[in-house]
Write an enzyme that holds these catalytic residues in place. Structure first.
Site, PDB file in Angstrom:
ATOM      1  N   PRO A 137       0.848  -1.192   0.000  1.00 55.61           N
ATOM      2  CA  PRO A 137       0.000   0.000   0.000  1.00 55.61           C
ATOM      3  C   PRO A 137       0.889   1.249   0.000  1.00 55.61           C
ATOM      4  O   PRO A 137       1.899   1.284   0.702  1.00 55.61           O
ATOM      5  CB  PRO A 137      -0.776  -0.129   1.316  1.00 55.61           C
ATOM      6  CG  PRO A 137      -0.763  -1.593   1.619  1.00 55.61           C
ATOM      7  CD  PRO A 137       0.574  -2.074   1.139  1.00 55.61           C
ATOM      8  N   ASP A 143      15.360 -11.287   7.342  1.00 54.17           N
ATOM      9  CA  ASP A 143      15.592 -11.597   8.751  1.00 54.17           C
ATOM     10  C   ASP A 143      15.072 -12.972   9.170  1.00 54.17           C
ATOM     11  O   ASP A 143      14.870 -13.230  10.353  1.00 54.17           O
ATOM     12  CB  ASP A 143      14.968 -10.521   9.646  1.00 54.17           C
ATOM     13  CG  ASP A 143      15.662 -10.440  11.014  1.00 54.17           C
ATOM     14  OD1 ASP A 143      16.867 -10.729  11.062  1.00 54.17           O
ATOM     15  OD2 ASP A 143      14.990 -10.094  11.998  1.00 54.17           O
TER      16      ASP A 143
END
Length: 247
Positions: A53, A116
């Protein structure tokens, strides 16, 4: 008895220079990590699509979108986004969604990096030093990205200031040599001769090498000799070949 061959050290990664020019890379997310990933793949001339978005874009990613360096799909990720994709870089703060994206990539055999989460990465991003065509990557195989950054800076500090320019000039000479001696069977000789040039000339001399110097130097390829730069410019080097190149 010590073996004459290299000892195998498991647990590493196969570090490669992955050519992704004009490949379609999908970046999921629009934060700081995504921004870094985008720079990496744009530097490799990839075609980049960002799924996020617009309200979730940080300033840098928004800039890339506004400059039309990347395409934006202003919404959350959908499985259909994976169609026609060569690589996926996922950088969203949603472990469950990230795992689902990784599973979809595995089903479609698309190489993916889930930020990560080392177990859900087909490849890692290392810390990279860039100087023109020269790239040096340091990887800790997911153990310590910050430490990789520190090691990379220490290595970069020891490099000659003109190493990038020297690499660029050698690249130009190498392309010219391939035109002079294009035959496949000339490969070993080309490599040996280029090695001699790199070993016998200093970095400063390689940087100073002009187009005219290259043309003159290539005259010594057939006899397999490498004169000094001064000798090339004075036209006094022994072993010069004045005839046509008949390779």
């Amino acid at each position: 008895m010590k073996s004459q061959y290299p000892e195998i050290q498991g647990g590493g990664s196969l570090i490669l220079a992955w050519q992704i020019r004009n490949k379609h890379v999908l970046v999921i997310g629009g934060g700081e990590v995504a921004a870094g990933r985008i720079v990496n793949v744009l530097n490799a001339d990839a075609k980049v699509t960002v799924v996020s978005p617009r309200s979730g874009l940080n300033d840098e990613v928004a800039y890339r979108v506004d400059q039309k360096q990347v395409e934006l799909r202003d919404r959350k990720f959908e499985p259909s986004d994976l169609e026609g994709v060569d690589m996926v870089l996922c950088a969203v703060d949603d472990p469950e969604a990230s795992t689902q994206i990784y599973k979809l990539c595995k089903e479609k055999r698309i190489a993916a990096n889930i930020a990560d989460v080392p177990p859900e990465c087909d490849f890692y991003f290392g810390s990279v030093h860039r100087d023109g065509p020269l790239q040096i990557m340091v990887s800790t195989n997911g153990n310590g990205p910050k430490l990789a950054n520190i090691v990379r800076r220490q290595i970069a500090d020891t490099l000659p200031h003109n190493i990038g320019a020297a690499v660029q000039r050698v690249g130009i000479l190498r392309k010219k040599l391939r035109k002079v001696a294009p035959a496949i069977e000339e490969g070993p000789k080309r490599m040996q001769w280029m090695s001699k040039v790199c070993e016998q000339w200093t970095l400063d001399e390689l940087c100073e090498m002009t187009e005219e110097d290259m043309e003159e130097l290539l005259g010594f390829y057939k006899p397999g000799t490498v004169p000094s730069l001064d000798a090339v410019r004075l036209g006094e080097a022994d072993g010069a070949y004045d005839g046509p190149f008949l390779i």
